[in-house]
Design a protein around this motif. Structure first.
Motif, PDB file in Angstrom:
ATOM      1  N   GLU A 141       0.820  -1.205   0.000  1.00 47.34           N
ATOM      2  CA  GLU A 141       0.000   0.000   0.000  1.00 47.34           C
ATOM      3  C   GLU A 141       0.855   1.256   0.000  1.00 47.34           C
ATOM      4  OE1 GLU A 141      -3.606   2.046   2.599  1.00 47.34           O
ATOM      5  OE2 GLU A 141      -2.440   0.400   3.446  1.00 47.34           O
ATOM      6  N   LEU A 142       1.886   1.270   0.850  1.00 45.93           N
ATOM      7  CA  LEU A 142       2.725   2.451   0.957  1.00 45.93           C
ATOM      8  C   LEU A 142       3.446   2.748  -0.352  1.00 45.93           C
ATOM      9  CD1 LEU A 142       3.595   4.575   3.022  1.00 45.93           C
ATOM     10  CD2 LEU A 142       5.542   3.125   3.597  1.00 45.93           C
ATOM     11  N   GLU A 143       3.932   1.691  -0.996  1.00 47.10           N
ATOM     12  CA  GLU A 143       4.602   1.863  -2.297  1.00 47.10           C
ATOM     13  C   GLU A 143       3.647   2.457  -3.312  1.00 47.10           C
ATOM     14  OE1 GLU A 143       6.533  -0.912  -5.832  1.00 47.10           O
ATOM     15  OE2 GLU A 143       6.097  -1.771  -3.856  1.00 47.10           O
ATOM     16  N   TRP A 144       2.418   1.963  -3.338  1.00 48.54           N
ATOM     17  CA  TRP A 144       1.444   2.462  -4.313  1.00 48.54           C
ATOM     18  C   TRP A 144       1.040   3.894  -4.005  1.00 48.54           C
ATOM     19  CZ3 TRP A 144      -2.433  -2.085  -5.577  1.00 48.54           C
ATOM     20  CH2 TRP A 144      -1.704  -3.111  -6.184  1.00 48.54           C
ATOM     21  N   GLN A 145       1.018   4.236  -2.698  1.00 44.04           N
ATOM     22  CA  GLN A 145       0.704   5.617  -2.345  1.00 44.04           C
ATOM     23  C   GLN A 145       1.777   6.557  -2.875  1.00 44.04           C
ATOM     24  OE1 GLN A 145       0.371   5.099   1.867  1.00 44.04           O
ATOM     25  NE2 GLN A 145      -1.860   4.909   1.829  1.00 44.04           N
ATOM     26  N   HIS A 146       3.038   6.153  -2.767  1.00 37.71           N
ATOM     27  CA  HIS A 146       4.124   6.954  -3.349  1.00 37.71           C
ATOM     28  C   HIS A 146       3.940   7.095  -4.854  1.00 37.71           C
ATOM     29  CE1 HIS A 146       7.108   7.903  -0.267  1.00 37.71           C
ATOM     30  NE2 HIS A 146       6.665   6.827   0.374  1.00 37.71           N
ATOM     31  N   GLN A 147       3.666   5.988  -5.492  1.00 39.04           N
ATOM     32  CA  GLN A 147       3.505   6.018  -6.944  1.00 39.04           C
ATOM     33  C   GLN A 147       2.295   6.843  -7.354  1.00 39.04           C
ATOM     34  OE1 GLN A 147       3.425   1.901  -8.114  1.00 39.04           O
ATOM     35  NE2 GLN A 147       5.629   1.608  -7.798  1.00 39.04           N
ATOM     36  N   SER A 148       1.264   6.822  -6.516  1.00 40.91           N
ATOM     37  CA  SER A 148       0.065   7.601  -6.854  1.00 40.91           C
ATOM     38  C   SER A 148       0.366   9.089  -6.835  1.00 40.91           C
ATOM     39  CB  SER A 148      -1.066   7.274  -5.884  1.00 40.91           C
ATOM     40  OG  SER A 148      -0.763   7.739  -4.575  1.00 40.91           O
ATOM     41  N   THR A 149       1.210   9.559  -5.870  1.00 40.01           N
ATOM     42  CA  THR A 149       1.558  10.982  -5.861  1.00 40.01           C
ATOM     43  C   THR A 149       2.401  11.339  -7.068  1.00 40.01           C
ATOM     44  OG1 THR A 149       3.468  10.498  -4.460  1.00 40.01           O
ATOM     45  CG2 THR A 149       1.452  11.144  -3.353  1.00 40.01           C
ATOM     46  N   SER A 150       3.260  10.408  -7.479  1.00 43.60           N
ATOM     47  CA  SER A 150       4.048  10.672  -8.686  1.00 43.60           C
ATOM     48  C   SER A 150       3.157  10.760  -9.905  1.00 43.60           C
ATOM     49  CB  SER A 150       5.098   9.580  -8.879  1.00 43.60           C
ATOM     50  OG  SER A 150       6.006   9.565  -7.812  1.00 43.60           O
ATOM     51  N   SER A 151       2.188   9.865  -9.983  1.00 41.54           N
ATOM     52  CA  SER A 151       1.291   9.895 -11.139  1.00 41.54           C
ATOM     53  C   SER A 151       0.417  11.122 -11.116  1.00 41.54           C
ATOM     54  CB  SER A 151       0.431   8.621 -11.160  1.00 41.54           C
ATOM     55  OG  SER A 151      -0.422   8.575 -10.021  1.00 41.54           O
ATOM     56  N   ILE A 152       0.013  11.562  -9.902  1.00 41.97           N
ATOM     57  CA  ILE A 152      -0.781  12.793  -9.801  1.00 41.97           C
ATOM     58  C   ILE A 152       0.052  13.980 -10.223  1.00 41.97           C
ATOM     59  CG2 ILE A 152      -1.956  14.318  -8.189  1.00 41.97           C
ATOM     60  CD1 ILE A 152      -2.733  11.867  -6.557  1.00 41.97           C
ATOM     61  N   ALA A 153       1.310  14.009  -9.773  1.00 38.89           N
ATOM     62  CA  ALA A 153       2.185  15.104 -10.189  1.00 38.89           C
ATOM     63  C   ALA A 153       2.371  15.099 -11.685  1.00 38.89           C
ATOM     64  CB  ALA A 153       3.550  14.967  -9.490  1.00 38.89           C
ATOM     65  N   HIS A 154       2.495  13.883 -12.212  1.00 34.65           N
ATOM     66  CA  HIS A 154       2.641  13.752 -13.663  1.00 34.65           C
ATOM     67  C   HIS A 154       1.415  14.316 -14.370  1.00 34.65           C
ATOM     68  CE1 HIS A 154       5.061  12.008 -16.827  1.00 34.65           C
ATOM     69  NE2 HIS A 154       3.942  11.665 -17.442  1.00 34.65           N
ATOM     70  N   GLN A 272       0.794  15.536   0.198  1.00 37.92           N
ATOM     71  CA  GLN A 272       0.583  14.096   0.295  1.00 37.92           C
ATOM     72  C   GLN A 272       1.907  13.352   0.224  1.00 37.92           C
ATOM     73  OE1 GLN A 272      -2.135  13.160  -2.848  1.00 37.92           O
ATOM     74  NE2 GLN A 272      -3.851  14.249  -1.921  1.00 37.92           N
ATOM     75  N   ARG A 273       2.758  13.768  -0.693  1.00 43.45           N
ATOM     76  CA  ARG A 273       4.045  13.088  -0.843  1.00 43.45           C
ATOM     77  C   ARG A 273       4.893  13.252   0.422  1.00 43.45           C
ATOM     78  NH1 ARG A 273       7.452  11.281  -4.945  1.00 43.45           N
ATOM     79  NH2 ARG A 273       9.175  10.252  -3.878  1.00 43.45           N
ATOM     80  N   PHE A 274       4.867  14.422   1.026  1.00 42.42           N
ATOM     81  CA  PHE A 274       5.610  14.649   2.262  1.00 42.42           C
ATOM     82  C   PHE A 274       5.097  13.738   3.371  1.00 42.42           C
ATOM     83  CE2 PHE A 274       5.859  16.700   6.424  1.00 42.42           C
ATOM     84  CZ  PHE A 274       7.213  16.921   6.536  1.00 42.42           C
ATOM     85  N   PHE A 275       3.760  13.645   3.498  1.00 43.00           N
ATOM     86  CA  PHE A 275       3.190  12.798   4.545  1.00 43.00           C
ATOM     87  C   PHE A 275       3.574  11.343   4.333  1.00 43.00           C
ATOM     88  CE2 PHE A 275      -0.296   9.876   5.581  1.00 43.00           C
ATOM     89  CZ  PHE A 275      -0.206   9.921   6.962  1.00 43.00           C
ATOM     90  N   TYR A 276       3.459  10.850   3.089  1.00 45.42           N
ATOM     91  CA  TYR A 276       3.767   9.445   2.832  1.00 45.42           C
ATOM     92  C   TYR A 276       5.233   9.140   3.096  1.00 45.42           C
ATOM     93  CZ  TYR A 276      -0.845   8.996   0.697  1.00 45.42           C
ATOM     94  OH  TYR A 276      -2.189   8.980   0.486  1.00 45.42           O
ATOM     95  N   ASP A 277       6.128  10.097   2.786  1.00 46.90           N
ATOM     96  CA  ASP A 277       7.545   9.889   3.069  1.00 46.90           C
ATOM     97  C   ASP A 277       7.803   9.838   4.568  1.00 46.90           C
ATOM     98  OD1 ASP A 277       8.019   9.931   0.369  1.00 46.90           O
ATOM     99  OD2 ASP A 277       9.710  11.293   0.494  1.00 46.90           O
ATOM    100  N   SER A 278       7.149  10.738   5.303  1.00 48.79           N
ATOM    101  CA  SER A 278       7.301  10.725   6.754  1.00 48.79           C
ATOM    102  C   SER A 278       6.762   9.423   7.346  1.00 48.79           C
ATOM    103  CB  SER A 278       6.562  11.931   7.351  1.00 48.79           C
ATOM    104  OG  SER A 278       6.624  11.907   8.758  1.00 48.79           O
ATOM    105  N   TYR A 279       5.609   8.994   6.867  1.00 48.71           N
ATOM    106  CA  TYR A 279       4.997   7.745   7.342  1.00 48.71           C
ATOM    107  C   TYR A 279       5.886   6.547   7.008  1.00 48.71           C
ATOM    108  CZ  TYR A 279       1.372   4.142   7.931  1.00 48.71           C
ATOM    109  OH  TYR A 279       0.658   3.048   8.328  1.00 48.71           O
ATOM    110  N   ALA A 280       6.490   6.569   5.805  1.00 48.81           N
ATOM    111  CA  ALA A 280       7.358   5.468   5.389  1.00 48.81           C
ATOM    112  C   ALA A 280       8.579   5.370   6.289  1.00 48.81           C
ATOM    113  CB  ALA A 280       7.783   5.673   3.935  1.00 48.81           C
TER     114      ALA A 280
END
Length: 793
Positions: A141-154, A272-280
């Protein structure tokens, strides 16, 4: 300063549920013109007087440390604290689940597999399968959350960047569909574990244990422990999800932090990306690892990565924080002390791909803020190739010419799909900030092709100059380019000489400024800056003749100087025009003749009566009388008509006005015979004794040279020499007034300050041909013997 305090961890999260949001007003930052609009232009000093170190552009006054700011809590600490609490619950659930899994496999299935009741066996099996599937889905889940922020940024930059391939788009869409499905399955599996565990714990139907059987005597206890562990794990997981829903969905924690950080609509991706990195970090390492994160360091790490999407997220964050007043100082300090980040920002300035326009724009704006701090500006220019990168922002060039007797046509890039004018303005803004430092001015001048680019931007069309209602980026570009050239031309020392020679050597410099003077009546700010450039360039002899020889320059300066009906807030343009004319006439016989051909002597005499113009009018007339040569005697004969005005200013004036008028009198009165001078004094109602007293009093008042009026004593002695040569009785008057004693005092206090007529900072330029020491000796000889002595200038 933004700081992240040490956080006291509280396991009971309910106490923090409502204490989470504090709205901070959104600050709307306008970049393009804000600095120039607020810029205060003062001209308390001129090139005719020296400046102390306190008045230098690169002195401490311009780069002093700002007052200590109150500590501002970092908004993102709410996210790191939230991530910490989630990590505590997650690790607690994972730990209890792992213990339950071990207990089931080792104790139950390993020790009681044969004696277990059929329902218990299948309950345990189902719970283990459900937990295994849930743990697997949570691990990804955490990996996909990271990827989701990248795709959103994209997707956030999809207006000018398409998805790289259809296969990637397909993968992203599949992941987006699977994410909510897995989330729902996690909830259902946890609920199923709660139901199954409660069923067994409530009914206690664990099967019958045979009498006398020793292998199964602890089976019931083992099953109770397992179901209790499974229930506890599922309840902790559900608590985590409820807490997540409360903070994120109901309380909108991410949106609140995004607003407090002033990151805007697109900033949600960054938040979102900052939060997911902190959570990771809290999940993958110690639960406290995420507490050390802050938004600025996070953004700097992203901008130094190799991923375009991560670079864009980092650039957006740094741009917003650099231009938010509450966070700006701390952000710029962190960037300025991190060399790899500065190098990356400077590197990005070279990126001319239209798909990278936003990140390049953000980097340019950040560098413009960095350049505003002296230490940071030195770090920026210290990077190899930095000036070339900044030069790449200025999109203008000249097509190569096929022959040596012509110049290529200028071309300024402009396209609706790409903000060339915006980058031009930012490039000039960066150069303007860098030019505040003396060393940086030299680097700007040495950068190949950069000076030519800046000078090309000083050109403005007649239609734009005549229409004051047009506020375009092109006008702002002209204004900033003039400001940069003015700062470079005003540089002191050897560097300044080289820069003035380079600037005046560009064939379009003076002609572009002439067009601004001719057509820019409705744009006095541009005129003032253009005139300032001419004044600075005129410190060089060759440039002085080159400026005067450019058709219409002197005429336009005189037109501005004599212009009437100018609004009060624009009158300083007339002052600087007079200063430029005085400077161009100084020491230049050719320019003096050009001015005299325009028949302006009578108007200059009239200007002596106007408080706004009298100082510069006196300077111009003095230079005309001094440097025009004997062939212009008839044209300057009329200057004697100004004698009453000059005498009145000498006797009643003070400071700069008195200095200028004494200097004018010393040279203008030479056009009168002894009889004419007597008639002038009588008609003006003054006696020569009164003037002599005023000159002696000047020498008494100025025992030492004054930086505000460095030529006062020189001019007073020159006028005294003229009076003693004009009439013999004046010699006796000066003797009776104690002139000899005052002159001897001057001999003991002479200074290099009195040897120059023009100054560049604290450096003297244009040394007088006759030293003040020689003038004093001439005056003393006249007092004793009345021998004729030549007067130098």
């Amino acid at each position: 300063m933004r700081n992240i305090p040490v956080i006291e961890v509280q396991v009971n999260a309910s106490k923090e549920l409502c204490n989470f949001m504090r709205n901070i007003p959104v600050i709307d930052v306008q970049v393009n013109a804000s600095k120039d609009k607020n810029e205060i232009i003062l001209s308390p000093t001129t090139i005719f007087e020296p400046r102390t170190s306190a008045g230098r552009r690169d002195g401490s006054s311009g780069n002093s440390v700002s007052p200590t700011l109150h500590s501002v809590p970092a908004p993102e600490k709410k996210l790191t604290l939230f991530a910490l609490r989630l990590a505590i619950l997650e690790k607690a659930a994972t730990g209890v689940g792992a213990l339950g899994f071990i207990w089931a496999t080792v104790v139950l299935l390993g020790g009681f597999a044969i004696t277990l009741d059929k329902t218990d066996f299948w309950f345990i099996t189902i719970i283990l399968l459900i937990e295994g599937a849930r743990i697997f889905s949570r691990s990804h889940e955490l990996e996909w959350q990271h990827q989701s922020t990248s795709s959103i940024a994209h997707a956030g930059i999809s207006s000018f960047r398409k998805l790289r391939s259809s296969s990637r788009a397909l993968v992203e869409s599949v992941k987006d569909m699977l994410s909510p499905i897995f989330y729902l399955l996690q909830l259902l599996s946890a609920i199923a574990c709660v139901v199954l565990s409660l069923m067994k714990l409530i009914k206690h139907n664990y099967g019958e244990v045979a009498k006398g059987g020793t292998d199964s005597r602890n089976q019931k206890t083992a099953l109770i422990i397992f179901y209790a562990l499974a229930l506890a794990e599922a309840l902790v997981f559900l608590t985590e999800k409820v807490y997540w829903q409360w903070k994120v969905v109901i309380c909108k924690l991410l949106e609140g932090v995004n607003q407090e950080c002033n990151l805007g609509a697109l900033g949600m991706i960054s938040t979102q990306r900052f939060f997911y990195d902190s959570y990771a970090r809290c999940i993958n390492g110690s639960i406290f690892d995420g507490l050390g994160m802050d938004m600025v360091t996070f953004a700097m790490d992203l901008i130094c990565s190799n991923s375009p999407d991560e670079q864009l997220i980092g650039a957006r964050i740094l741009h917003r924080f650099s231009f938010t007043k509450m966070f700006s100082d701390d952000t710029l300090q962190k960037i300025g002390t991190t060399l790899p980040v500065i190098e990356r920002l400077v590197e990005i300035l070279n990126w001319e791909d239209p798909q990278e326009e936003e990140i390049r724009l953000s980097a340019a704006k950040i560098v413009s803020k960095l350049a505003g701090k002296k230490q940071n500006s030195l770090r920026v220019t210290g990077i190899p190739g930095a000036m070339e990168s900044i030069s790449s922002l200025l999109q203008t060039n000249r097509s190569p010419s096929s022959t040596a007797d012509e110049i290529g046509e200028k071309k300024i890039f402009d396209h609706e799909a790409y903000g060339y004018w915006t980058f031009n303005n930012l490039g000039l803004l960066i150069l303007k900030e860098l030019a505040r430092d003396h060393d940086n001015c030299g680097k700007i001048g040495k950068t190949r092709g950069l000076l030519s680019k800046i000078i090309d931007f000083t050109h403005a069309d007649e239609t734009i100059l005549k229409d004051s209602t047009v506020a375009t980026l092109q006008v702002l570009t002209v204004e900033r380019s003039l400001k940069v050239i003015k700062m470079l031309a005003s540089t002191a020392g050897t560097t300044g000489k080289i820069l003035r020679r380079e600037i005046s050597g560009r064939v379009f410099t003076v002609s572009n400024i002439r067009d601004i003077l001719r057509y820019g009546e409705k744009r006095p700010k541009l005129q003032k800056r253009g005139i300032g450039i001419l004044t600075s360039l005129a410190q060089d002899d060759d440039a002085t003749d080159r400026i005067g020889g450019t058709g219409g320059v002197l005429k336009e300066l005189l037109k501005i100087f004599f212009q009437e009906g100018v609004p009060k807030d624009q009158k300083d343009v007339r002052i600087v025009a007079g200063e430029a004319l005085a400077k161009l006439a100084f020491g230049s016989k050719s320019n003096c003749h050009r001015i005299l051909k325009l028949n302006v002597v009578e108007r200059l005499i009239e200007a002596l009566e106007i408080p706004l113009l009298h100082v510069n009018a006196g300077r111009i007339l003095r230079n005309l009388c001094t440097y025009s040569g004997p062939e212009s005697f008839n044209q300057l004969k009329g200057v004697t008509a100004a004698a009453p005005t000059v005498l009145k200013a000498i006797l009643s004036g003070e400071g700069k006005l008195q200095e200028v008028m004494v200097g004018l009198a010393a040279h203008a009165f030479k056009f009168m015979t002894a009889g004419e001078s007597t008639a002038v004094f009588e008609s003006a109602g003054f006696k020569e004794t009164k003037l002599a007293c005023a000159l002696v009093e000047i020498l008494r008042s100025y025992r030492y040279p004054d930086i505000k009026v460095p030529r006062m004593r020189r001019f007073a002695i020159e006028l005294a020499i003229w009076m003693m040569r004009d009439k013999l009785k004046n010699v006796q008057i000066f003797r009776d007034l104690g002139m000899e004693e005052e002159l001897e005092g001057v001999l003991d206090t002479t200074s290099e300050l009195e040897s120059f007529n023009i100054f560049s900072g604290s450096i003297g330029l244009r040394r007088h041909s006759t030293t003040i020491h020689s003038l004093v000796e001439t005056a003393l000889m006249l007092l004793k013997d009345r021998f004729d002595q030549p007067i130098g200038h």
